[in-house]
Design a protein around this motif. Sequence first.
Motif, PDB file in Angstrom:
ATOM      1  N   PHE A   1      45.230  -3.132  15.956  1.00 51.34           N
ATOM      2  CA  PHE A   1      45.583  -2.248  14.851  1.00 51.34           C
ATOM      3  C   PHE A   1      47.105  -2.167  14.762  1.00 51.34           C
ATOM      4  N   SER A   2      47.615  -2.011  13.555  1.00 50.20           N
ATOM      5  CA  SER A   2      49.058  -1.776  13.416  1.00 50.20           C
ATOM      6  C   SER A   2      49.302  -0.980  12.141  1.00 50.20           C
ATOM      7  N   PHE A   3      50.263  -0.049  12.213  1.00 50.11           N
ATOM      8  CA  PHE A   3      50.630   0.670  10.992  1.00 50.11           C
ATOM      9  C   PHE A   3      51.430  -0.230  10.061  1.00 50.11           C
ATOM     10  N   TYR A   4      52.035  -1.285  10.597  1.00 52.69           N
ATOM     11  CA  TYR A   4      52.842  -2.148   9.733  1.00 52.69           C
ATOM     12  C   TYR A   4      52.730  -3.612  10.140  1.00 52.69           C
ATOM     13  N   ASP A   5      52.999  -3.891  11.422  1.00 58.28           N
ATOM     14  CA  ASP A   5      53.056  -5.290  11.849  1.00 58.28           C
ATOM     15  C   ASP A   5      52.980  -5.375  13.371  1.00 58.28           C
ATOM     16  N   GLN A   6      52.285  -6.352  13.881  1.00 50.64           N
ATOM     17  CA  GLN A   6      52.096  -6.440  15.338  1.00 50.64           C
ATOM     18  C   GLN A   6      53.350  -6.894  16.083  1.00 50.64           C
ATOM     19  N   VAL A   7      54.255  -7.595  15.394  1.00 45.05           N
ATOM     20  CA  VAL A   7      55.495  -8.008  16.075  1.00 45.05           C
ATOM     21  C   VAL A   7      56.419  -6.791  16.199  1.00 45.05           C
ATOM     22  N   LEU A   8      56.447  -6.002  15.133  1.00 52.24           N
ATOM     23  CA  LEU A   8      57.212  -4.750  15.189  1.00 52.24           C
ATOM     24  C   LEU A   8      56.640  -3.839  16.280  1.00 52.24           C
ATOM     25  N   ASP A   9      55.327  -3.815  16.403  1.00 52.14           N
ATOM     26  CA  ASP A   9      54.690  -2.998  17.457  1.00 52.14           C
ATOM     27  C   ASP A   9      55.190  -3.417  18.833  1.00 52.14           C
ATOM     28  N   MET A  10      55.311  -4.733  19.019  1.00 51.39           N
ATOM     29  CA  MET A  10      55.751  -5.228  20.332  1.00 51.39           C
ATOM     30  C   MET A  10      57.197  -4.822  20.567  1.00 51.39           C
ATOM     31  N   ALA A  11      58.030  -4.944  19.514  1.00 51.56           N
ATOM     32  CA  ALA A  11      59.438  -4.526  19.639  1.00 51.56           C
ATOM     33  C   ALA A  11      59.490  -3.043  20.012  1.00 51.56           C
ATOM     34  N   PHE A  12      58.617  -2.272  19.411  1.00 50.91           N
ATOM     35  CA  PHE A  12      58.574  -0.826  19.661  1.00 50.91           C
ATOM     36  C   PHE A  12      58.092  -0.560  21.090  1.00 50.91           C
ATOM     37  N   THR A  13      57.115  -1.342  21.514  1.00 51.50           N
ATOM     38  CA  THR A  13      56.570  -1.163  22.867  1.00 51.50           C
ATOM     39  C   THR A  13      57.652  -1.380  23.921  1.00 51.50           C
ATOM     40  N   VAL A  14      58.444  -2.441  23.722  1.00 52.06           N
ATOM     41  CA  VAL A  14      59.437  -2.780  24.757  1.00 52.06           C
ATOM     42  C   VAL A  14      60.808  -2.176  24.457  1.00 52.06           C
ATOM     43  N   GLY A  15      60.844  -1.299  23.466  1.00 56.91           N
ATOM     44  CA  GLY A  15      62.096  -0.594  23.172  1.00 56.91           C
ATOM     45  C   GLY A  15      63.182  -1.477  22.592  1.00 56.91           C
ATOM     46  N   ALA A  16      62.779  -2.542  21.873  1.00 59.89           N
ATOM     47  CA  ALA A  16      63.783  -3.396  21.211  1.00 59.89           C
ATOM     48  C   ALA A  16      64.122  -2.779  19.858  1.00 59.89           C
ATOM     49  N   ILE A  17      64.821  -1.664  19.936  1.00 60.44           N
ATOM     50  CA  ILE A  17      65.115  -0.886  18.726  1.00 60.44           C
ATOM     51  C   ILE A  17      66.612  -0.981  18.439  1.00 60.44           C
ATOM     52  N   PRO A  18      66.976  -1.676  17.360  1.00 56.86           N
ATOM     53  CA  PRO A  18      68.408  -1.844  17.096  1.00 56.86           C
ATOM     54  C   PRO A  18      69.139  -0.503  17.011  1.00 56.86           C
ATOM     55  N   GLU A  19      70.355  -0.541  17.496  1.00 60.79           N
ATOM     56  CA  GLU A  19      71.229   0.631  17.587  1.00 60.79           C
ATOM     57  C   GLU A  19      71.239   1.482  16.311  1.00 60.79           C
ATOM     58  N   ARG A  20      71.254   0.802  15.143  1.00 61.11           N
ATOM     59  CA  ARG A  20      71.472   1.536  13.903  1.00 61.11           C
ATOM     60  C   ARG A  20      70.365   2.551  13.596  1.00 61.11           C
ATOM     61  N   TYR A  21      69.232   2.424  14.291  1.00 58.40           N
ATOM     62  CA  TYR A  21      68.130   3.359  14.009  1.00 58.40           C
ATOM     63  C   TYR A  21      68.097   4.566  14.949  1.00 58.40           C
ATOM     64  N   HIS A  22      68.903   4.514  16.007  1.00 57.58           N
ATOM     65  CA  HIS A  22      68.766   5.528  17.048  1.00 57.58           C
ATOM     66  C   HIS A  22      68.920   6.948  16.513  1.00 57.58           C
ATOM     67  N   GLU A  23      69.806   7.081  15.535  1.00 59.73           N
ATOM     68  CA  GLU A  23      70.110   8.400  14.992  1.00 59.73           C
ATOM     69  C   GLU A  23      68.878   9.111  14.414  1.00 59.73           C
ATOM     70  N   ILE A  24      67.924   8.300  13.965  1.00 58.81           N
ATOM     71  CA  ILE A  24      66.745   8.908  13.332  1.00 58.81           C
ATOM     72  C   ILE A  24      66.011   9.816  14.323  1.00 58.81           C
ATOM     73  N   LEU A  25      65.996   9.373  15.599  1.00 54.38           N
ATOM     74  CA  LEU A  25      65.349  10.222  16.615  1.00 54.38           C
ATOM     75  C   LEU A  25      66.314  11.269  17.172  1.00 54.38           C
ATOM     76  N   THR A  26      67.532  10.785  17.504  1.00 56.49           N
ATOM     77  CA  THR A  26      68.432  11.673  18.236  1.00 56.49           C
ATOM     78  C   THR A  26      68.989  12.790  17.353  1.00 56.49           C
ATOM     79  N   GLU A  27      69.550  12.412  16.183  1.00 59.22           N
ATOM     80  CA  GLU A  27      70.185  13.421  15.331  1.00 59.22           C
ATOM     81  C   GLU A  27      69.174  14.074  14.402  1.00 59.22           C
ATOM     82  N   GLN A  28      68.367  13.224  13.784  1.00 62.76           N
ATOM     83  CA  GLN A  28      67.474  13.732  12.740  1.00 62.76           C
ATOM     84  C   GLN A  28      66.188  14.332  13.305  1.00 62.76           C
TER      85      GLN A  28
END
Length: 775
Positions: A62-89
């Motif tokens: 199952f995936s909300f969007y894509d299984q490759v993105l899921d894997m990136a999310f699983t292993v924390g391959a999250i590009p720097e530019r998105y970090h603010e969404i969790l930390t600040e927002q």
Amino acid sequence: MLTHNLGYPRIGSKRQLKKACEAYWAGKIPLNDLKKTAEEIRETNWKLQQEAGLDLIPSNDFSFYDQVLDMAFTVGAIPERYHEILTEQKKPEIDLYFAMARGYQKEGLDIIAMEMTKWFDTNYHYIVPEFTKGQQFKLFSTKVLDEFKEAKRLGVHTKPVLLGPVSFLLLGKEKEDGFHRLDLLKQLLPVYIDVLKKLEALNADWVQIDEPFLAMDLGDDEKSAVQWAYGEIKKAVPGLKILLTTYFGSLGDNLGFVAGLPVCGLHVDLVRAPEQLDAVLEAIPPNMSLSLGVVDGRNIWKNDYQASLELISKARDNKQDDRLLIGSSCSLLHSPCDLEEESDEESLSAALKSWLAFARQKVNEIAELRAIAMDSFSAQHKALLEGNKEALRSKATSIQIHKPIVQEAVAGLRPIHGKRKNSFSSRKALQAKHLDLPYFATTTIGSFPQTKEVRQWRSQLKRGILTENQYDDNIKAATEKAIRWQEEMDLDVLVHGEFERNDMVEYFGEKLEGFAFTQNGWVQSYGSRCVKPPIIYGDVSRAEPMTLFWTKFAQSLTDKPVKGMLTGPVTILQWSFVRNDQPRKTTCQQIALAIREEVKDLENAGIHVIQIDEPALREGLPLRHADWDNYLHWAVECFRISASGVEDITQIHTHMCYSEFNDIIEHIAAMDADVITIECSRSQMELLDAFAAFNYPNDIGPGVYDIHSPRVPSTAEMVSLLEKAKAVVPYQQLWVNPDCGLKTRGWEETEEALKRMVDAAKKLRAEMATDVAVS
Ligand SMILES: CN1c2c(nc(N)[nH]c2=O)NC[C@@H]1CNc1ccc(C(=O)N[C@@H](CCC(=O)N[C@@H](CCC(=O)N[C@@H](CCC(=O)O)C(=O)O)C(=O)O)C(=O)O)cc1
Ligand SMILES: N[C@@H](CCS)C(=O)O
Ligand SMILES: [Zn+2]
């Protein structure tokens, strides 16, 4: 023998996930409702596979969007530019996930999405992981563990599915120089091992690890990476049964080293490459289980039980039953959900339906094949086999399929059918005189926003709420508005807007003979976007003109040239479910002849600019380089057949998106389109380098803005891209256009972006005039 499936479609048989995601993105439903829809889909999928009798049922497919993105999310391959969404927002994790897929333009942030590209030779798009030098990984999302536990609570002991570490890295891109992404394997693997240990602790038995790259040409470094990774995994979790899967092609020369990997089982695709079975049986050690991928995950035809049973029987002669698995060739992600959702005899006749199997039916086929193989004497199993043979016989002998006149036309094809009358340079002079266009001529790729309103007209027409006349009047009004608006914008070559089309392939499928279409045969294309590939079941021919009415109507409204808009033969082939009883080339030639007739009709009606879209030409490339030339030769020839029936004065455009051109540029040139428009803006015009290096002679329209995002670029940005283009391609060859069609965009952003695009072209023309005056 165990039965299993590599993955089940996750959109829901009524596209519930699409609807829930889009509602969540629009702020119309809370996160809990979205999660609930997802849970319901997973439960339905698991239960139906359990009821069908499959032994190993996938989870984490199952995936909300894509299984490759899921894997990136699983292993924390999250590009720097998105970090603010969790930390600040302080947004929930899923918002970060969706931001990576779709970009984030809210609350003062403007973060671009990650790149998206085609998944091997399919029409599915994955999100491209981004890697930096020395990148560290950590277990970020526990989705794979959560879904395993969720299924367990529902009484289903699943086989978790993970995209393998080497394929995950190879699918991604380095975002800085000075390293190769495979260098990251050492940092990445501990996270995989962590996940596997946690699965082991949860009592997982089999774990499926997909390494689709094993069906491709691999260098020594890549092979060593695979050997090292699976050696480490074996050391870390010796008790877990790793099923290593390959699909979409043969293991070929990778077989030798793959057979030596310390994994419990190996899955091979016996639909795409049945001929590999002998070599695989010989190569793999007796204690390695073999999964026979005999049920086609990429097409919709009923399985040929007799042929599959022969493969199974051969495997049984060589291996113990307890070392064999029967499964789908690849994930069923690429199949529509359920044939039982098709009740409309007009689109899918009972006969045709009896030849088909969608995902749900394929799961049953896997179970039935095992049953028949285990006990071929039982009356029930004999009846299953006979029923299957009868369906295949009825298909093979059906008069709906074979049309001698079409076959004769294909047999009559000669080199002359693929040749324009004269060379590009003489055509260019004639066309320039006739069209009288400025330098940096502006145009669009064809479609304008397919608004909810337009889609609703079609759905109301289907339900009888609108009559055909009312529907046509609405489309006429939308087309007229688009023409007037393009005139106002001062675009040079106009389009009719494609409002009458549900999809650029399905529309033609509905009009051509030899095609059938479904009501609900949706397949995920990317994220929440789905397509309904038509089914090519018979010889293809054109019963009547397909686009003439709307093109003529649009042209009648204006003195400016309106570009006729057709989908090319290779793209129609690639984005349809195709016949499995004749070579793809033959089917493509048939489609090419049908499109050729349409091109000629458009020309006879006074349409002298005609675009034949081929966005799928590159996607159709075989996985192995050795097979490229043969494919490219017939694919390009089919395009040329479709385009070459016209006079020199008629300007043929083609359009390609999602393509890299470096390694196929000579074949792109061989298409000999007068103008090619390409997606270019996201690569900052880098894609043009291939054309420049080749001294590509014909005209080119490099896309000057990304149509995948609602973001409207400034005129200056587009001018700067055009300057870059002008630096590598002579200005006399350049056109100005967006990257691709605008069907997924809203009107507001489309209007603003095109206004700025025309301004950018005018600025370039003005600069040119000054340059000429000065010199
Ligand atoms: C260029 N692309 C295409 C690819 N493949 C294709 N076959 N076609 C393509 O254009 N591959 C590569 C890219 C992928 N890009 C896209 C972009 C957009 C979509 C998309 O928007 N898909 C739509 C479905 C399109 C469609 O068939 N629409 C029907 C309406 C169907 C529908 O949803 N009806 C509603 C009723 C209408 C309403 O009330 O709103 C219903 O049934 O509930 C139509 O226009 O008639 C999508 O929604 O996902 C796909 C690939
Ligand atoms: N003519 C099509 C091409 C998409 S690739 C469109 O504009 O949507
Ligand atoms: Zn496109």
